[in-house]
Design a protein around this motif. Structure first.
Motif, PDB file in Angstrom:
ATOM      1  N   ALA A 755      23.649 -54.285 -24.571  1.00  0.00           N
ATOM      2  CA  ALA A 755      24.839 -54.473 -23.735  1.00  0.00           C
ATOM      3  C   ALA A 755      24.785 -55.862 -23.113  1.00  0.00           C
ATOM      4  CB  ALA A 755      24.911 -53.404 -22.644  1.00  0.00           C
ATOM      5  N   THR A 756      25.925 -56.379 -22.746  1.00  0.00           N
ATOM      6  CA  THR A 756      26.004 -57.707 -22.127  1.00  0.00           C
ATOM      7  C   THR A 756      27.155 -57.743 -21.123  1.00  0.00           C
ATOM      8  OG1 THR A 756      26.252 -60.083 -22.525  1.00  0.00           O
ATOM      9  CG2 THR A 756      27.466 -58.593 -23.973  1.00  0.00           C
ATOM     10  N   SER A 757      27.052 -58.677 -20.214  1.00  0.00           N
ATOM     11  CA  SER A 757      28.136 -58.857 -19.241  1.00  0.00           C
ATOM     12  C   SER A 757      29.310 -59.619 -19.833  1.00  0.00           C
ATOM     13  CB  SER A 757      27.609 -59.594 -17.998  1.00  0.00           C
ATOM     14  OG  SER A 757      27.116 -60.876 -18.365  1.00  0.00           O
ATOM     15  N   GLY A 758      29.161 -60.109 -21.050  1.00  0.00           N
ATOM     16  CA  GLY A 758      30.249 -60.825 -21.701  1.00  0.00           C
ATOM     17  C   GLY A 758      30.036 -62.318 -21.681  1.00  0.00           C
ATOM     18  N   ALA A 759      31.130 -63.044 -21.764  1.00  0.00           N
ATOM     19  CA  ALA A 759      31.054 -64.502 -21.780  1.00  0.00           C
ATOM     20  C   ALA A 759      30.460 -65.009 -20.469  1.00  0.00           C
ATOM     21  CB  ALA A 759      32.445 -65.092 -21.999  1.00  0.00           C
ATOM     22  N   TYR A 760      29.804 -66.149 -20.537  1.00  0.00           N
ATOM     23  CA  TYR A 760      29.253 -66.755 -19.326  1.00  0.00           C
ATOM     24  C   TYR A 760      30.389 -67.025 -18.336  1.00  0.00           C
ATOM     25  CZ  TYR A 760      24.619 -67.301 -21.316  1.00  0.00           C
ATOM     26  OH  TYR A 760      23.380 -67.050 -21.838  1.00  0.00           O
ATOM     27  N   SER A 761      30.125 -66.744 -17.078  1.00  0.00           N
ATOM     28  CA  SER A 761      31.182 -66.835 -16.068  1.00  0.00           C
ATOM     29  C   SER A 761      30.657 -67.502 -14.803  1.00  0.00           C
ATOM     30  CB  SER A 761      31.705 -65.434 -15.715  1.00  0.00           C
ATOM     31  OG  SER A 761      32.589 -65.489 -14.606  1.00  0.00           O
ATOM     32  N   ASP A 762      31.530 -68.294 -14.161  1.00  0.00           N
ATOM     33  CA  ASP A 762      31.175 -68.921 -12.884  1.00  0.00           C
ATOM     34  C   ASP A 762      31.832 -68.203 -11.712  1.00  0.00           C
ATOM     35  OD1 ASP A 762      33.805 -69.591 -13.242  1.00  0.00           O
ATOM     36  OD2 ASP A 762      33.543 -71.756 -13.063  1.00  0.00           O
ATOM     37  N   ALA A 763      32.229 -66.952 -11.911  1.00  0.00           N
ATOM     38  CA  ALA A 763      32.874 -66.180 -10.841  1.00  0.00           C
ATOM     39  C   ALA A 763      31.963 -66.096  -9.623  1.00  0.00           C
ATOM     40  CB  ALA A 763      33.209 -64.769 -11.341  1.00  0.00           C
ATOM     41  N   VAL A 764      32.559 -66.195  -8.440  1.00  0.00           N
ATOM     42  CA  VAL A 764      31.781 -66.161  -7.205  1.00  0.00           C
ATOM     43  C   VAL A 764      31.007 -64.858  -7.086  1.00  0.00           C
ATOM     44  CG1 VAL A 764      31.948 -66.182  -4.690  1.00  0.00           C
ATOM     45  CG2 VAL A 764      33.373 -67.714  -6.036  1.00  0.00           C
ATOM     46  N   CYS A 765      31.613 -63.764  -7.549  1.00  0.00           N
ATOM     47  CA  CYS A 765      30.970 -62.451  -7.424  1.00  0.00           C
ATOM     48  C   CYS A 765      29.853 -62.245  -8.438  1.00  0.00           C
ATOM     49  CB  CYS A 765      31.997 -61.345  -7.578  1.00  0.00           C
ATOM     50  SG  CYS A 765      32.750 -61.279  -9.218  1.00  0.00           S
ATOM     51  N   GLY A 766      29.659 -63.180  -9.330  1.00  0.00           N
ATOM     52  CA  GLY A 766      28.647 -63.036 -10.362  1.00  0.00           C
ATOM     53  C   GLY A 766      29.179 -62.293 -11.576  1.00  0.00           C
ATOM     54  N   VAL A 767      28.292 -61.646 -12.312  1.00  0.00           N
ATOM     55  CA  VAL A 767      28.672 -60.935 -13.539  1.00  0.00           C
ATOM     56  C   VAL A 767      28.112 -59.520 -13.495  1.00  0.00           C
ATOM     57  CG1 VAL A 767      28.898 -63.010 -14.955  1.00  0.00           C
ATOM     58  CG2 VAL A 767      26.655 -61.902 -14.739  1.00  0.00           C
ATOM     59  N   LEU A 768      28.756 -58.631 -14.269  1.00  0.00           N
ATOM     60  CA  LEU A 768      28.363 -57.220 -14.278  1.00  0.00           C
ATOM     61  C   LEU A 768      28.121 -56.756 -15.702  1.00  0.00           C
ATOM     62  CD1 LEU A 768      28.052 -54.490 -12.715  1.00  0.00           C
ATOM     63  CD2 LEU A 768      30.485 -54.104 -13.231  1.00  0.00           C
ATOM     64  N   LEU A 769      26.984 -56.136 -15.918  1.00  0.00           N
ATOM     65  CA  LEU A 769      26.660 -55.464 -17.185  1.00  0.00           C
ATOM     66  C   LEU A 769      26.808 -53.971 -16.952  1.00  0.00           C
ATOM     67  CD1 LEU A 769      23.612 -56.068 -19.511  1.00  0.00           C
ATOM     68  CD2 LEU A 769      23.986 -53.802 -18.549  1.00  0.00           C
ATOM     69  N   GLN A 770      27.443 -53.295 -17.909  1.00  0.00           N
ATOM     70  CA  GLN A 770      27.647 -51.861 -17.762  1.00  0.00           C
ATOM     71  C   GLN A 770      27.343 -51.157 -19.083  1.00  0.00           C
ATOM     72  OE1 GLN A 770      31.467 -50.835 -16.195  1.00  0.00           O
ATOM     73  NE2 GLN A 770      31.027 -48.656 -16.088  1.00  0.00           N
ATOM     74  N   SER A 771      26.443 -50.167 -19.022  1.00  0.00           N
ATOM     75  CA  SER A 771      26.127 -49.341 -20.179  1.00  0.00           C
ATOM     76  C   SER A 771      26.289 -47.885 -19.768  1.00  0.00           C
ATOM     77  CB  SER A 771      24.692 -49.593 -20.662  1.00  0.00           C
ATOM     78  OG  SER A 771      24.380 -48.739 -21.734  1.00  0.00           O
ATOM     79  N   LYS A 772      27.222 -47.169 -20.401  1.00  0.00           N
ATOM     80  CA  LYS A 772      27.574 -45.833 -19.933  1.00  0.00           C
ATOM     81  C   LYS A 772      26.585 -44.751 -20.341  1.00  0.00           C
ATOM     82  CE  LYS A 772      32.502 -46.611 -19.352  1.00  0.00           C
ATOM     83  NZ  LYS A 772      33.877 -46.142 -19.644  1.00  0.00           N
ATOM     84  N   ALA A 773      25.933 -44.888 -21.460  1.00  0.00           N
ATOM     85  CA  ALA A 773      24.985 -43.849 -21.901  1.00  0.00           C
ATOM     86  C   ALA A 773      23.806 -44.512 -22.583  1.00  0.00           C
ATOM     87  CB  ALA A 773      25.673 -42.862 -22.834  1.00  0.00           C
ATOM     88  N   LEU A 774      22.828 -44.865 -21.795  1.00  0.00           N
ATOM     89  CA  LEU A 774      21.669 -45.581 -22.314  1.00  0.00           C
ATOM     90  C   LEU A 774      20.595 -44.559 -22.699  1.00  0.00           C
ATOM     91  CD1 LEU A 774      20.957 -48.595 -22.653  1.00  0.00           C
ATOM     92  CD2 LEU A 774      19.679 -48.430 -20.516  1.00  0.00           C
ATOM     93  N   PRO A 775      20.182 -44.527 -24.013  1.00  0.00           N
ATOM     94  CA  PRO A 775      19.172 -43.549 -24.455  1.00  0.00           C
ATOM     95  C   PRO A 775      17.810 -43.823 -23.831  1.00  0.00           C
ATOM     96  CG  PRO A 775      20.383 -44.495 -26.306  1.00  0.00           C
ATOM     97  CD  PRO A 775      20.687 -45.332 -25.116  1.00  0.00           C
ATOM     98  N   VAL A 776      16.955 -42.824 -23.928  1.00  0.00           N
ATOM     99  CA  VAL A 776      15.584 -42.977 -23.451  1.00  0.00           C
ATOM    100  C   VAL A 776      14.917 -44.135 -24.207  1.00  0.00           C
ATOM    101  CG1 VAL A 776      13.323 -41.846 -23.309  1.00  0.00           C
ATOM    102  CG2 VAL A 776      15.405 -40.535 -22.867  1.00  0.00           C
ATOM    103  N   GLY A 777      14.150 -44.928 -23.486  1.00  0.00           N
ATOM    104  CA  GLY A 777      13.472 -46.045 -24.137  1.00  0.00           C
ATOM    105  C   GLY A 777      13.129 -47.141 -23.143  1.00  0.00           C
ATOM    106  N   ARG A 778      12.543 -48.209 -23.677  1.00  0.00           N
ATOM    107  CA  ARG A 778      12.162 -49.362 -22.869  1.00  0.00           C
ATOM    108  C   ARG A 778      13.082 -50.520 -23.228  1.00  0.00           C
ATOM    109  NH1 ARG A 778       7.641 -50.863 -24.875  1.00  0.00           N
ATOM    110  NH2 ARG A 778       6.879 -52.149 -23.150  1.00  0.00           N
ATOM    111  N   TYR A 779      13.587 -51.184 -22.153  1.00  0.00           N
ATOM    112  CA  TYR A 779      14.584 -52.239 -22.338  1.00  0.00           C
ATOM    113  C   TYR A 779      14.172 -53.473 -21.533  1.00  0.00           C
ATOM    114  CZ  TYR A 779      17.432 -48.334 -24.004  1.00  0.00           C
ATOM    115  OH  TYR A 779      17.902 -47.241 -24.673  1.00  0.00           O
ATOM    116  N   ALA A 780      14.774 -54.587 -21.893  1.00  0.00           N
ATOM    117  CA  ALA A 780      14.543 -55.839 -21.172  1.00  0.00           C
ATOM    118  C   ALA A 780      15.891 -56.357 -20.646  1.00  0.00           C
ATOM    119  CB  ALA A 780      13.902 -56.875 -22.074  1.00  0.00           C
ATOM    120  N   ILE A 781      15.931 -56.655 -19.339  1.00  0.00           N
ATOM    121  CA  ILE A 781      17.118 -57.264 -18.713  1.00  0.00           C
ATOM    122  C   ILE A 781      16.871 -58.755 -18.645  1.00  0.00           C
ATOM    123  CG2 ILE A 781      18.578 -57.316 -16.656  1.00  0.00           C
ATOM    124  CD1 ILE A 781      17.506 -54.536 -15.946  1.00  0.00           C
ATOM    125  N   VAL A 782      17.777 -59.542 -19.218  1.00  0.00           N
ATOM    126  CA  VAL A 782      17.586 -60.993 -19.281  1.00  0.00           C
ATOM    127  C   VAL A 782      18.745 -61.679 -18.559  1.00  0.00           C
ATOM    128  CG1 VAL A 782      17.295 -63.023 -20.748  1.00  0.00           C
ATOM    129  CG2 VAL A 782      16.412 -60.794 -21.492  1.00  0.00           C
TER     130      VAL A 782
END
Length: 816
Positions: A755-782
């Motif tokens: 999943a990704t927050s989408g295109a790079y953005s300079d919004a004051v509020c920052g960016v949001l990543l959303q994953s609605k159903a993430l399976p069991v496992g190990r992940y890396a947030i970058v």
């Protein structure tokens, strides 16, 4: 007068007849409205009719109207409310009459009938006058009301034991103006007068003083006695060897109006407004917004032309102690009797009205202040001194300017009343909306607006007022929030504006513990103008209350925390009054009003949406905004199509916390569907802080070193919804952000993108990543910036619907 009342009586009877016919025909809403209006007119006539029999008849007719209206109310479950005619003559007169009683004494309007028994009660003496055994007595033959010869000079008047330096300074500047421009300011307020307009002795020893107070010129009657000391000398404002009494009689009338000689003090511009009707302006010299050069240019030319009078005042503590120790008193008013600009610089010639202060002053040279010698060679210290403009701006706190109202060709007045709204917190300020229309609009034309709070008890305190312009909705300037509408405990507020459009909407506000507080608004312009009748409420309304707290006070939209502010899903239903399918092309009138504590600057904004929570939006998404943040209240009216909106309420800064009330009024059916939950509501939350350094600011994937960016392990033990918000700790529009989620392989390397927050953005509020159903496992947030080398601190908030283990940083050497 009799003809006018007869016409008004016929008009009321016509309304009653029309109401009866409407009731018989079953038009109950119409009948109810007509009965109420007829009752109002009969009551007005009952209060103003000359003959007792007419007053009795009108009150009886009013009772009949009220009785019929109450029967309709009982018969029909819902009757359309009748809006008060705030602009009607009787409503305006009602406010002025209600404000006639001041400190328990009735002061009638000047143009009204002369009272059969004038109130000549004496104002209460001050504690100092009583201590010195003052008594009331006639001044005797050695005094005159007004000399027919030469006019008094400013230095002829002296303040003694009464703490009314503001009024004494006001008399002094009137004398300076009279001498320079052959006017009769102050003098013309005392009656009776001769053919030249000068006051003369009264055969009945009763003088009437014409004072502008509580929205109208009023009659204050005083007898010819004045406070005297045991030595038979005046113990009030005096004129020394000139022995003229008119200043002391004016002082007596003003002290009576204000509750007695124990006068707590005032602003000279307010006193001059009461005495002369000249427009008061209080300029706060100590304010960081004070414009020294611009102010000098404004007052210098106007003073030389006789278009303004000036006094100056020190604050509770004189700001320049080297001077304070020798000359100036704290909280004291000084009259400016001349303004000079020559090769020596810019200078004010000022007068200290208090004789005792000068006699006790240091007689030697004073830093920056030059005492002027007396023309008669008297050895006493002169009360007149020179002070440079720059030094005055350093030492004094207040500049009080009174402007000639004839500067403007047109004047328009309104008298109203603030009432407590029972639907909101009692501690919130009260507000009143007014709409003003220029008959001839000229771009960049000037208008002055003066708000005056009516005073019925001079000992009351803790009352604050504000006046602000509610501009038509415009998307210009939304990204640059500003403040407006600050409150003051003065009785008057003057706002000078460049007229933004033909129609101007005003908001007058009151914050205090009292109800039914009267006020007057006076508009000054070079162009004809009129008040526009506008309903104080629309047909449909919804009110919600809430609180700006630590987690819900996000500040203005230039801050990354703006998204935290309370948000509401609002639905405007289509207008179905035309036909059964509705008229989708017709817009609805929406009025949004946000109230809170007067110390909190507020704003309300509505955004085109489907009612979802908003974090980032474009200006084109804004449906309406109240514009600049205003203290204690924000409002906006606009015409909007039916649909769903997100309404966001905010205070100027996150530190501004407290309760609020949002009222939405609409011409068609309105629904507040829900308060929109904050981002991540009901989920587990883990904050993460980090930074991009010279080694880890690797930039976007196309720069080949993406894997050197910071990475954080997310271990999901059961299927979970995950939200990740990435923001800069310190906003920087040059840095664009992205946050992405990757599968983490068994050897701790980045696997497939999940999943990704989408295109790079300079919004004051920052960016949001959303994953609605993430399976069991190990992940890396970058988290990453688009440009390599963009070193900055960041913060992430990780929300998850299930418990996740700690989120450790993955060493970059392993990540690669």
């Amino acid at each position: 007068m009799a003809t006018t009342q007869a016409n008004q009586l016929r008009g009321a009877q016509t309304l009653y007849t029309a109401a009866t016919k409407a009731e018989i025909s079953g038009e109950y809403d119409k009948a109810f409205k007509l009965y109420v209006k007829a009752a109002e007119q009969f009551l007005h006539l009952g209060a103003t009719a000359v003959h007792a029999a007419s007053r009795t008849q009108c009150k009886s007719e009013a009772a009949k109207c009220v009785d019929r209206a109450e029967k309709i109310r009982k018969r029909k479950k819902y009757v359309a409310p009748v809006a008060r005619e705030y602009l009607s003559e009787r409503e305006q007169l009602f406010v002025l009459q209600k404000s006639s009683t001041v400190n328990g004494i009735v002061y009638p309007v000047w143009d009204g009938p002369f009272p059969m028994h004038p109130d000549t009660s004496q104002p209460k003496l001050s504690a100092e006058q009583t201590r010195q055994s003052a008594c009331w007595a006639h001044a005797g033959d050695k005094y005159v009301i007004c000399s027919a010869g030469s006019l008094l000079s400013p230095e002829d008047v002296s303040q003694h034991v009464i703490s009314d330096c503001s009024f004494c300074a006001s008399i002094a500047v009137c004398l300076a103006h009279n001498s320079a421009f052959r006017s009769t300011l102050g003098l013309s307020a005392l009656f009776p007068q001769d053919q030249r307009g000068l006051p003369v002795p009264s055969s009945g020893h009763i003088h009437s003083v014409r004072l502008l107070f509580n929205g109208a010129y009023r009659r204050v009657d005083v007898d010819a006695t004045l406070p005297h000391g045991p030595d038979r000398e005046l113990m009030c404002l005096s004129t020394g060897c000139r022995r003229e009494l008119w200043p002391a009689l004016l002082e007596k009338a003003y002290m009576k109006l204000m509750g007695g000689y124990e006068f707590p003090g005032s602003l000279s511009s307010t006193d001059l407004y009461t005495l002369t009707g000249w427009i008061p302006e209080h300029i706060d010299i100590a304010s960081p917004n004070f414009e020294r050069e611009k102010t000098w240019r404004r007052i210098y030319r106007s003073f030389r032309e006789g278009r303004c009078m000036i006094t100056i005042g020190t604050g509770p503590e004189v700001r320049y102690q080297a001077i304070a120790s020798t000359t100036l008193l704290p909280a004291h008013s000084y009259a400016v009797i001349d303004v000079v600009e020559d090769d020596r610089g810019r200078t004010l010639i000022a007068l200290d009205p208090w004789q005792e202060q000068v006699e006790a002053a240091h007689a030697g040279p004073e830093l920056g202040i030059t005492r002027l010698s007396l023309d008669d060679g008297n050895a006493a210290i002169s009360r007149i001194f020179e002070i440079s403009w720059d030094l005055m701006c350093t030492v004094f706190d207040g500049l009080y300017v009174s402007w000639d109202p004839s500067l403007f060709k047109h004047t328009l007045e309104f008298h109203g009343m603030w009432k407590k709204d029972t639907n909101v917190d009692e501690s919130f300020p009260s507000h009143f909306r007014l709409t003003l229309k220029l008959d001839e609009y000229m771009p960049n034309s000037q208008m002055w607006l003066l708000l005056t709070r009516h005073v019925v008890d001079s000992k009351r305190s803790g009352e604050f007022i504000a006046l602000s312009l509610q501009e038509e909705f415009s998307k210009e300037g939304i990204a640059d929030p500003s403040l407006k509408g600050e409150y003051t405990n003065n009785t008057q507020v003057l706002v000078r504006v460049t007229v933004p459009q033909k129609t101007i909407r005003l908001l007058v506000s009151y914050d205090g513990t009292h109800d039914d507080v009267g006020f007057s608004v006076c508009a000054f312009s070079d162009h004809p103008m009129s008040w526009v009748r506008e309903e104080q409420s629309l047909a449909y309304s919804e009110t919600v209350t809430g609180k700006f707290a630590a987690r819900s006070a996000g500040g203005n939209l230039t801050l990354p925390t703006f998204m935290k502010n309370p948000q509401y899903h609002v639905r405007i239903h289509p207008d179905r009054s035309t036909n059964g399918t509705g008229n989708r092309g017709k817009k609805s009138r929406l009025y949004a009003s946000l109230r809170g504590d007067r110390h909190i600057p507020l704003n309300v904004i509505a955004i085109w949406s489907q009612g979802q929570r908003i974090a980032d939006f474009a200006h084109s998404d804004i449906a309406l905004s109240s514009g600049a943040y205003s203290y204690g209240h924000a409002s906006i009216a606009s015409d909007l199509p039916a649909g769903d909106y997100t309404v966001v309420v905010s205070a100027f800064e996150p530190r501004h916390t407290g309760s609020y009330s949002l009222k939405l009024e609409c011409s068609t059916r309105l629904e507040v569907v829900s308060e929109i939950p904050p981002e991540g509501a009901g989920m587990y939350c883990k904050p993460v802080r980090g930074s991009w350094t010279a080694e880890t600011a690797a930039g976007a994937p196309q720069f080949q070193h993406y894997k050197a960016n910071p990475a954080y392990e997310l271990n999901v033990t059961s299927q979970s919804e995950v939200l990740v918000r990435l923001q800069l700790v310190k906003a920087d529009p040059s840095i664009s952000l992205n946050v992405s989620l990757y599968r983490l392989s068994s050897v701790q390397t980045l696997g497939p993108l999940v999943a990704t927050s989408g295109a790079y953005s300079d919004a004051v509020c920052g960016v949001l990543l959303q994953s609605k159903a993430l399976p069991v496992g190990r992940y890396a947030i970058v988290p990453s910036t688009f440009t390599p080398g963009a070193c900055a601190a960041f913060k992430m908030v990780v929300h998850s619907s299930t418990v996740v283990e700690s989120i450790p940083n993955i060493p970059s050497s392993v990540n690669q």
